[in-house]
Design an enzyme around this catalytic site. Structure first.
Site, PDB file in Angstrom:
ATOM      1  CB  SER A 187     -25.548 -14.777   4.487  1.00 31.50           C
ATOM      2  OG  SER A 187     -24.590 -14.716   3.441  1.00 31.50           O
ATOM      3  CG  ASN A 229     -24.130 -10.207  14.392  1.00 28.51           C
ATOM      4  OD1 ASN A 229     -24.034  -9.926  13.203  1.00 28.51           O
ATOM      5  ND2 ASN A 229     -23.056 -10.357  15.167  1.00 28.51           N
ATOM      6  CG  ASP A 284     -21.265 -21.456  23.060  1.00 29.15           C
ATOM      7  OD1 ASP A 284     -22.008 -21.227  22.083  1.00 29.15           O
ATOM      8  OD2 ASP A 284     -20.366 -22.315  23.035  1.00 29.15           O
ATOM      9  CB  VAL A 285     -25.457 -17.891  20.855  1.00 30.17           C
ATOM     10  CG1 VAL A 285     -25.277 -16.451  21.311  1.00 30.17           C
ATOM     11  CG2 VAL A 285     -24.510 -18.229  19.694  1.00 30.17           C
ATOM     12  CB  THR A 321     -20.068  -6.977   5.441  1.00 31.16           C
ATOM     13  OG1 THR A 321     -21.357  -7.017   4.805  1.00 31.16           O
ATOM     14  CG2 THR A 321     -20.003  -5.774   6.361  1.00 31.16           C
ATOM     15  CE1 TYR A 381     -22.357 -18.445   7.081  1.00 31.37           C
ATOM     16  CE2 TYR A 381     -22.625 -17.616   4.847  1.00 31.37           C
ATOM     17  CZ  TYR A 381     -22.538 -17.386   6.208  1.00 31.37           C
ATOM     18  OH  TYR A 381     -22.646 -16.108   6.689  1.00 31.37           O
ATOM     19  CB  THR A 423     -16.869  -8.820   9.168  1.00 29.92           C
ATOM     20  OG1 THR A 423     -17.113  -9.964   8.317  1.00 29.92           O
ATOM     21  CG2 THR A 423     -18.021  -7.825   9.022  1.00 29.92           C
ATOM     22  CG  ASP A 472     -18.998 -12.100  21.203  1.00 35.57           C
ATOM     23  OD1 ASP A 472     -18.073 -12.949  21.226  1.00 35.57           O
ATOM     24  OD2 ASP A 472     -19.292 -11.447  20.181  1.00 35.57           O
TER      25      ASP A 472
END
Length: 255
Positions: free
Chosen positions: A143, A91, A64-65, A189, A156, A191, A38
């Site tokens: 999603s 995720n 950093d992914v 959700t 998105y 979040t 993360d």
């Protein structure tokens, strides 16, 4: 401890908060060894403090992914401490509220780097060990936007649709080695990303969204994590190439 994931090493991207944090907590509770990558240093520190009792089964790395070198570094540390990765939860993600005309190429690339490319980069890192062992499970957090979307959230839906498509393709590629790849598509959700969405919309929208849900509520992150744990586990041994919608029935009704 239920032990459903005992003996597994699960790597979770974006695992320091939101759904990712809930997945980390669930996997630890199910007996897994867990590693996290993360970029949010504050959230990483909080996760380490919250999970201090499980420190021997947890490796939290800052990275950093979007950057293959960061993934390689955290993955190497995780393997050194916890052994080969047998489960991957892609995720990490970000929302997008771009205008299709005003959006720049750099902004487009950033959305797809986080929401789609990172999942491939992480899968590429862990798959050699999974293929050699002829076991493993990858869960890509997509999603409900992969199937339907909302005005003002460009692009998105395109990124999440791409993630579901990549899930199908990857499942076919690695299936002969008994490695499973599935997508999981949450609806609303509770979040930080969802709160950001509501903060940019009229206050009345939250009530409208709740009314549109058959269950008249949004999901808790732990409810998404429960389904992720199932897909990671041997109980889902014949589930691959699927997209599991976990949306409280929202996608089953007319808008």
């Amino acid at each position: 401890m239920a032990g459903r994931l005992a003996g597994e090493h699960v790597l979770v991207t974006g695992g320091a908060k939101g759904i990712g944090e809930a997945v980390v907590q669930k996997c630890l509770a199910e007996g897994a060894r867990v590693s996290v990558i993360d970029f949010d240093t504050a959230a990483v520190g909080k996760l380490q403090a919250d999970c201090s009792a499980d420190a021997g089964r947890l490796l939290v790395g800052t990275g950093d992914v979007r950057i293959a070198a960061d993934i390689k570094h955290v993955h190497a540390e995780a393997v050194a401490k916890l052994g080969p990765v047998t489960g991957l939860v892609n995720n990490a993600g970000r929302n997008s509220y771009a205008d299709p005309v005003q959006m720049t190429e750099a902004e487009w690339d950033d959305v797809f780097s986080v929401d789609l490319k990172s999942a491939w980069l992480c899968a590429r890192a862990v798959l050699p060990a999974m293929l050699a062992a002829r076991r493993g499970s990858i869960v890509n957090i997509a999603s409900i936007h992969a199937d339907m979307t909302y005005p003002g959230m460009f692009p998105y839906a395109a990124a999440k649709s791409g993630l579901v498509g990549m899930t199908r393709s990857l499942a076919l590629e690695v299936g002969p080695a008994q490695v499973r790849v599935n997508a999981l598509s949450p609806g609303y959700t509770l979040t930080q990303l969802v709160e950001e969405f509501f903060s940019s919309r009229p206050e009345s929208l939250r009530a409208q969204v709740l009314e549109s849900h058959p269950m008249r509520r949004m999901a808790k992150p732990a409810e998404i994590a429960n389904c992720v744990a199932f897909l990671l586990s041997s109980e889902a041994s014949f589930v691959t190439g699927a997209n599991w919608r976990v949306d409280g029935g929202l996608g089953a009704r007319f808008a």
